[in-house]
Motif scaffolding. Structure first.
Motif, PDB file in Angstrom:
ATOM      1  N   THR A  98       0.732  -1.223   0.070  1.00  0.00           N
ATOM      2  CA  THR A  98      -0.050   0.046  -0.046  1.00  0.00           C
ATOM      3  C   THR A  98       0.945   1.185  -0.086  1.00  0.00           C
ATOM      4  O   THR A  98       1.628   1.461   0.977  1.00  0.00           O
ATOM      5  CB  THR A  98      -0.927  -0.039   1.392  1.00  0.00           C
ATOM      6  OG1 THR A  98      -1.639  -1.024   1.131  1.00  0.00           O
ATOM      7  CG2 THR A  98      -1.730   1.242   1.134  1.00  0.00           C
ATOM      8  N   ILE A 100       1.070   5.393   0.460  1.00  0.00           N
ATOM      9  CA  ILE A 100       0.203   6.269   1.062  1.00  0.00           C
ATOM     10  C   ILE A 100       0.537   7.572   0.485  1.00  0.00           C
ATOM     11  O   ILE A 100       1.865   8.285   1.036  1.00  0.00           O
ATOM     12  CB  ILE A 100       0.353   6.073   2.626  1.00  0.00           C
ATOM     13  CG1 ILE A 100      -0.292   4.606   2.893  1.00  0.00           C
ATOM     14  CG2 ILE A 100      -0.779   7.308   3.314  1.00  0.00           C
ATOM     15  CD1 ILE A 100       0.405   4.161   4.124  1.00  0.00           C
ATOM     16  N   LYS A 131      -1.475  -0.972  -4.095  1.00  0.00           N
ATOM     17  CA  LYS A 131      -2.762  -0.317  -3.826  1.00  0.00           C
ATOM     18  C   LYS A 131      -2.134   1.168  -3.293  1.00  0.00           C
ATOM     19  O   LYS A 131      -0.965   1.229  -2.861  1.00  0.00           O
ATOM     20  CB  LYS A 131      -3.545  -0.897  -2.667  1.00  0.00           C
ATOM     21  CG  LYS A 131      -3.877  -2.506  -2.792  1.00  0.00           C
ATOM     22  CD  LYS A 131      -4.859  -2.725  -1.627  1.00  0.00           C
ATOM     23  CE  LYS A 131      -4.676  -2.508  -0.226  1.00  0.00           C
ATOM     24  NZ  LYS A 131      -3.224  -3.362   0.285  1.00  0.00           N
ATOM     25  N   THR A 133      -3.522   4.795  -1.386  1.00  0.00           N
ATOM     26  CA  THR A 133      -4.595   5.492  -0.768  1.00  0.00           C
ATOM     27  C   THR A 133      -4.170   6.863  -0.252  1.00  0.00           C
ATOM     28  O   THR A 133      -2.749   7.020  -0.294  1.00  0.00           O
ATOM     29  CB  THR A 133      -4.902   4.682   0.423  1.00  0.00           C
ATOM     30  OG1 THR A 133      -6.033   5.435   1.226  1.00  0.00           O
ATOM     31  CG2 THR A 133      -3.779   4.540   1.598  1.00  0.00           C
ATOM     32  N   THR A 135      -4.488  10.029   2.770  1.00  0.00           N
ATOM     33  CA  THR A 135      -4.981  10.138   4.000  1.00  0.00           C
ATOM     34  C   THR A 135      -6.018  11.105   4.365  1.00  0.00           C
ATOM     35  O   THR A 135      -6.159  11.989   5.339  1.00  0.00           O
ATOM     36  CB  THR A 135      -3.834  10.200   4.903  1.00  0.00           C
ATOM     37  OG1 THR A 135      -3.265  11.521   4.434  1.00  0.00           O
ATOM     38  CG2 THR A 135      -2.721   9.314   4.667  1.00  0.00           C
TER      39      THR A 135
END
Ligand code: MG
Length: 165
Positions: A98, A100, A131, A133, A135
């Motif tokens: 992941t 971020i 992946k 993402t 915040t």
């Protein structure tokens, strides 16, 4: 025999540096600062592999004080790590990474990132999850001061003589 590992890394975003994630150069106004190419995603994966085998951390393999690693391509460091005699007997079952980051959008680069990691790990692309993402603008990632990456990995080794007899 199976072992699980997890890794985490952060690098600072600054102007005048390339943004490289999983070996993909991503067009952006800032890039990651570091001794190597600062590929935070590949570093988290490497730390997960090292962690799965309780071999310390990647700083022990590739010290950031060593001029040999200045500007290093982290995919090459990953390949070198996998060639370590303690790691070579293991195969990667799968990894789940992941990234971020508030910006940029990473979806357009995901398949190239997966393909790069799969090639170096010598596994099928479907064993590599990448992946991304945000915040929701919270924290250092949300303020675009840096990018973090977190990775889980499962390693497997087939024992020649599992019964130990
Ligand atoms: Mg790092």
């Amino acid at each position: 025999m199976m072992r699980i590992g997890q890794g985490y890394d952060v690098h600072r975003l600054v102007p005048g540096r390339k943004l490289i994630l999983c070996g993909v150069e991503i067009p952006h106004s800032t890039g990651l600062l570091g001794h190597s190419d600062a590929d935070v995603a590949t570093h988290a994966l490497m730390d997960a592999i090292v962690g799965a085998l309780a071999l310390g951390d990647i700083g022990g393999f590739f010290p950031d004080t060593d001029p040999a690693y200045a500007g290093a391509d982290s995919l090459k460091l990953l390949a070198a790590l996998l060639d370590d005699p303690r790691i070579r007997p293991w195969t990667i079952v799968n990894c789940d990474l992941t990234i971020i980051a508030q910006k940029p959008k990473l979806l357009p680069f995901r398949e190239e990132m997966r393909a790069n990691l799969a090639r170096v790990l010598n596994v099928a692309v479907d064993a590599v999850s990448v992946k991304a993402t945000t915040t929701e603008r919270l924290g250092f990632e949300g303020r675009e001061e840096g990018i973090a990456a977190s990775c889980a990995v499962l390693l497997e080794k087939h024992l020649a003589n599992p019964a130990g007899t």
